[in-house]
Motif scaffolding. Structure first.
Motif, PDB file in Angstrom:
ATOM      1  N   LYS A 112       0.820  -1.216   0.000  1.00 28.67           N
ATOM      2  CA  LYS A 112       0.000   0.000   0.000  1.00 28.67           C
ATOM      3  C   LYS A 112       0.857   1.271   0.000  1.00 28.67           C
ATOM      4  O   LYS A 112       0.644   2.161  -0.822  1.00 28.67           O
ATOM      5  CB  LYS A 112      -0.893   0.009   1.227  1.00 28.67           C
TER       6      LYS A 112
ATOM      7  N   GLU B 138      -9.615   9.363  13.780  1.00 27.04           N
ATOM      8  CA  GLU B 138      -9.391   7.921  13.916  1.00 27.04           C
ATOM      9  C   GLU B 138     -10.449   7.288  14.812  1.00 27.04           C
ATOM     10  O   GLU B 138     -10.887   6.162  14.586  1.00 27.04           O
ATOM     11  CB  GLU B 138      -7.973   7.657  14.459  1.00 27.04           C
TER      12      GLU B 138
ATOM     13  N   GLU C 215      -1.741  -3.587   2.436  1.00 24.08           N
ATOM     14  CA  GLU C 215      -3.082  -3.022   2.269  1.00 24.08           C
ATOM     15  C   GLU C 215      -3.916  -3.015   3.559  1.00 24.08           C
ATOM     16  O   GLU C 215      -4.935  -2.342   3.637  1.00 24.08           O
ATOM     17  CB  GLU C 215      -3.825  -3.825   1.191  1.00 24.08           C
TER      18      GLU C 215
ATOM     19  N   CYS D  56      -4.060   1.086   8.184  1.00 22.05           N
ATOM     20  CA  CYS D  56      -4.873   2.308   8.145  1.00 22.05           C
ATOM     21  C   CYS D  56      -3.954   3.530   8.188  1.00 22.05           C
ATOM     22  O   CYS D  56      -3.214   3.728   9.145  1.00 22.05           O
ATOM     23  CB  CYS D  56      -5.813   2.314   9.346  1.00 22.05           C
TER      24      CYS D  56
ATOM     25  N   GLU E 250     -13.209   9.056   4.286  1.00 20.26           N
ATOM     26  CA  GLU E 250     -14.031   7.899   4.650  1.00 20.26           C
ATOM     27  C   GLU E 250     -14.227   7.795   6.167  1.00 20.26           C
ATOM     28  O   GLU E 250     -15.302   7.500   6.648  1.00 20.26           O
ATOM     29  CB  GLU E 250     -13.369   6.603   4.160  1.00 20.26           C
ATOM     30  N   HIS E 251     -13.137   8.024   6.878  1.00 21.65           N
ATOM     31  CA  HIS E 251     -13.217   7.975   8.345  1.00 21.65           C
ATOM     32  C   HIS E 251     -14.252   8.971   8.862  1.00 21.65           C
ATOM     33  O   HIS E 251     -15.038   8.664   9.751  1.00 21.65           O
ATOM     34  CB  HIS E 251     -11.857   8.321   8.979  1.00 21.65           C
TER      35      HIS E 251
ATOM     36  N   ASN F   1      -8.542  10.256   0.611  1.00 20.57           N
ATOM     37  CA  ASN F   1      -9.818   9.536   0.625  1.00 20.57           C
ATOM     38  C   ASN F   1     -10.017   8.738   1.917  1.00 20.57           C
ATOM     39  O   ASN F   1     -11.125   8.629   2.426  1.00 20.57           O
ATOM     40  CB  ASN F   1      -9.936   8.629  -0.599  1.00 20.57           C
ATOM     41  N   GLU F   2      -8.935   8.226   2.483  1.00 20.92           N
ATOM     42  CA  GLU F   2      -9.085   7.466   3.735  1.00 20.92           C
ATOM     43  C   GLU F   2      -9.525   8.364   4.886  1.00 20.92           C
ATOM     44  O   GLU F   2     -10.317   7.954   5.738  1.00 20.92           O
ATOM     45  CB  GLU F   2      -7.774   6.767   4.106  1.00 20.92           C
TER      46      GLU F   2
ATOM     47  N   PHE G 289      -3.417   9.947   0.458  1.00 23.17           N
ATOM     48  CA  PHE G 289      -4.467   9.091   1.044  1.00 23.17           C
ATOM     49  C   PHE G 289      -5.633   9.895   1.610  1.00 23.17           C
ATOM     50  O   PHE G 289      -6.279   9.482   2.563  1.00 23.17           O
ATOM     51  CB  PHE G 289      -3.846   8.184   2.119  1.00 23.17           C
TER      52      PHE G 289
ATOM     53  N   CYS H 206     -13.309   4.116  12.126  1.00 19.92           N
ATOM     54  CA  CYS H 206     -12.141   3.684  11.382  1.00 19.92           C
ATOM     55  C   CYS H 206     -12.569   2.586  10.430  1.00 19.92           C
ATOM     56  O   CYS H 206     -13.150   1.584  10.846  1.00 19.92           O
ATOM     57  CB  CYS H 206     -11.050   3.176  12.323  1.00 19.92           C
ATOM     58  N   ILE H 207     -12.262   2.786   9.138  1.00 18.41           N
ATOM     59  CA  ILE H 207     -12.715   1.822   8.139  1.00 18.41           C
ATOM     60  C   ILE H 207     -11.880   0.548   8.153  1.00 18.41           C
ATOM     61  O   ILE H 207     -12.140  -0.387   7.431  1.00 18.41           O
ATOM     62  CB  ILE H 207     -12.714   2.465   6.727  1.00 18.41           C
ATOM     63  N   PHE H 208     -10.858   0.515   8.966  1.00 16.38           N
ATOM     64  CA  PHE H 208     -10.031  -0.699   9.045  1.00 16.38           C
ATOM     65  C   PHE H 208     -10.300  -1.455  10.339  1.00 16.38           C
ATOM     66  O   PHE H 208      -9.539  -2.314  10.725  1.00 16.38           O
ATOM     67  CB  PHE H 208      -8.549  -0.333   8.955  1.00 16.38           C
TER      68      PHE H 208
END
Ligand code: FMN
Ligand code: FES
Lengths: 154, 420
Positions: free
Chosen positions: B277, B361, B320, B323, B409-410, B405-406, B403, B416-418
């Protein structure tokens, strides 16, 4: 005050530097070794020995993470949670140590056996997660490994 | 190429002076003492050696500034603070090949006219301290250090100074404050340490790996050294690779080896066949590179063109599953903790950034937080007293660049998407 042997040790350190004040950090390490932590007495001893103002000794000591301003347990666990260790689950190990030994970051277990400090990279990132127990390195940690290792520290 | 820094380290007694001498150790010190200091300095200039501590400053140039006034006593300080997270390249020299450093420092001391040298060693390396002290004792016994080195009338003494857990003490002026027995807060520059450094005298601060190059330069000459690796910043280089690779570790390769080769050829590629990643190429303070941007030469000249820095050569590889918000948050927690508190943009900025990242986060990110992060980082960048604050801001700027977009998304999903 420090005993004769310690005073001699500090004198020898002083001789290595152009200015006596350089002996401050080494003397704080020695005081920590002798007193277990940098208590008022310990700081006063250092100030008197080096003939420095106590406020200055205290100020300098407070700047450095490895000088302890409170008593620590018999064994000091210094666990790294910086990025290379974090991505291999170091934070879960902090929780594990907390549950298993009753010691939280910056705290000491009730039985006085362990103190725990979270570290910022101890130079063992290639074998992460890693910790120091007192002055020994332990790498590639897992919950099981930690249990095995800490067995050796009573 | 035959290993230089890591030569003989598989020998369990490699730190012993006799073992070091068996593989040619200290013969370059002897050769150097037969040369004029000026001749050695010329070889260093010709070699093109650049400092390995992170900034890549040409060592020959730094040294010429320091020797400008021959009347003043000079001090040689070795920076063994190795605090940059992800970095563990000096440790094998300190623990397994300490005589290489000692030989390098003795040659440097002679070249610079410095009679006293100190190794500022991080407090977190207690084992290295004992090994180094043992090695210094042996070197004194063999007359490689002392008042009359090898009977040539040259004086150079060496001692170890133990730091106490402050990252900022790796910055050279903070290091000087610390060795003077004070809080490790950086000094204003100018005056530069080469003019007014430790104990108000001209002082040369160099990294462990930098000084360890000296025996090689004396042995093969500056010209031949300059042919190793990258043209603009030559020499052998220690790269340390951590994170999601099959074979993490320290690799000695010619300067300028491609980041891709370091990861895939030498460190065995991504662990468990997962997808790459991102890579932090030079320690936590250097901007992140996304997976498609790692085809670059790892040296001081090429990395800025690729959007990052060589830094300490500490490659942190992330697959990948990692986070990026969490990595950024953890990095800023580090910078906040290590900010020395002297200047406002760094002290306040790292605190702000950490707080905003923490809430993103933890799923409490607010609309406008990303802009706020950019804003704060932008305000800090270039305005802090020392480069610690630039590093902190640069991490955030780099992460948002690649990053973003991460982060979005959060905030959008309020978690946290992870699932970390
Ligand atoms: C916050 C900060 C931390 C640093 N940490 C280190 C370190 O741990 N080791 C090091 O060699 N250089 C470190 N440096 C770089 C030093 O300031 C200095 O540039 C270096 O020691 C010079 O040696 P060189 O020319 O051999 O690289 C750091 C710089 C900054 C701003
Ligand atoms: S990040 Fe944990 S040892 Fe370096």
């Amino acid at each position: 005050m420090f005993n004769e042997t310690v005073l001699k040790e500090i004198d020898e350190i002083r001789a290595k530097y152009p200015d006596r004040k350089s002996a401050l950090l080494p003397s704080l390490y020695i005081a920590q070794r002798e007193f277990g932590w940098l208590s008022n007495d310990a700081l006063q001893c250092v100030a008197k020995t080096l003939n420095l103002p106590e406020a200055e000794v205290r100020g300098t000591a407070s700047f450095y993470a490895m000088f302890k301003n409170r008593p620590v347990g018999r064994h000091l666990i210094q666990l790294c949670t910086n990025v290379s260790c974090m991505i291999f689950g170091a934070e879960k190990l902090v929780d594990f140590i907390g549950r298993k030994y009753g010691v939280q970051p910056n705290g000491t277990s009730q039985d006085g056996r362990f103190s725990l400090v979270i570290m910022e990279c101890i130079g063992a990132c290639g074998t992460a997660p890693a910790m120091l127990v007192n002055t020994d390195f332990y790498e590639n940690l897992s919950e099981n490994r930690i249990e095995e290792i800490l067995e050796g520290y009573k | 190429m035959e290993k230089y820094f890591l030569k003989n380290i598989d020998n369990p007694d490699s730190a012993d002076v006799n073992e070091y001498m068996k593989v040619g150790g200290y013969k370059n010190l002897s050769k150097a003492l037969g040369m004029q200091p000026k001749e050695i300095l010329d070889e260093v200039k010709k070699s093109g050696l650049r400092g390995r501590g992170g900034a890549g400053f040409p060592s020959g140039m730094k040294w010429s500034f320091a020797v400008a006034d021959p009347k003043l006593p000079k001090y040689l300080l070795c920076n063994a603070d190795e605090g940059e997270p992800g970095t563990f390249k000096d440790r094998p020299i300190l623990e397994k090949n300490p005589h290489l450093l000692i030989e390098g420092m003795a040659i440097s001391g002679y070249t610079l006219g410095a009679e006293y040298g100190y190794v500022y060693l991080r407090g977190e390396y207690p084992k290295a301290k004992d090994i180094l002290n043992g090695a210094i004792k042996q070197a004194v016994e063999k007359n490689f250090l002392g008042d009359n080195i090898l009977g040539k009338g040259v004086k150079f003494h060496l001692a170890v100074y133990q730091g106490a857990g402050a990252y900022i003490c790796g910055e050279e002026t903070a290091l000087i404050e610390s060795i003077e027995g004070k809080k490790g807060q950086p000094r204003n520059k100018p005056p530069f340490p080469v003019n007014v450094g430790a104990w108000a005298m001209p002082t040369i601060v160099n990294n462990v790996e930098t000084l360890s190059n000296l025996p090689l330069i004396v042995e093969i000459g500056g010209e031949a050294y300059s042919k190793i690796g990258s043209k603009d910043c030559p020499g052998p280089k220690l790269y340390c690779v951590s994170g999601h690779v099959e074979k993490p570790g320290v690799f000695e390769l010619p300067m300028g080896t491609s980041l891709k080769d370091i990861i895939y050829k030498h460190a065995g590629g991504i662990k468990g066949g997962k997808k790459l990643k991102a890579v932090i190429p030079g320690g936590i303070s250097t901007p992140v590179l996304p997976a498609d941007s790692i085809d670059c030469a790892m040296d001081f000249v090429s990395m800025p063109k690729a959007g990052s820095m060589l830094g300490s050569g500490a490659v942190i590889v992330m697959d990948e599953s990692v986070c990026m918000v969490k990595v950024t948050y953890r990095a800023l927690k580090f910078f906040e903790h290590e900010s020395c508190g002297k200047c406002v943009p760094c002290r306040e900025g790292t605190d702000w950034l950490r707080k905003i990242l923490e809430r993103i986060e933890n799923g409490q990110g607010r609309e406008g937080d990303i802009e706020l992060l950019s804003d704060v980082a932008g305000i800090m960048y270039g305005k802090t007293f020392c480069p610690l604050g630039d590093g902190a801001a640069g991490v955030v700027i780099g992460m948002l660049k690649h990053f973003r977009n991460e982060f979005e998304e959060h905030i959008k999903n309020a978690k946290c998407i992870f699932s970390c």
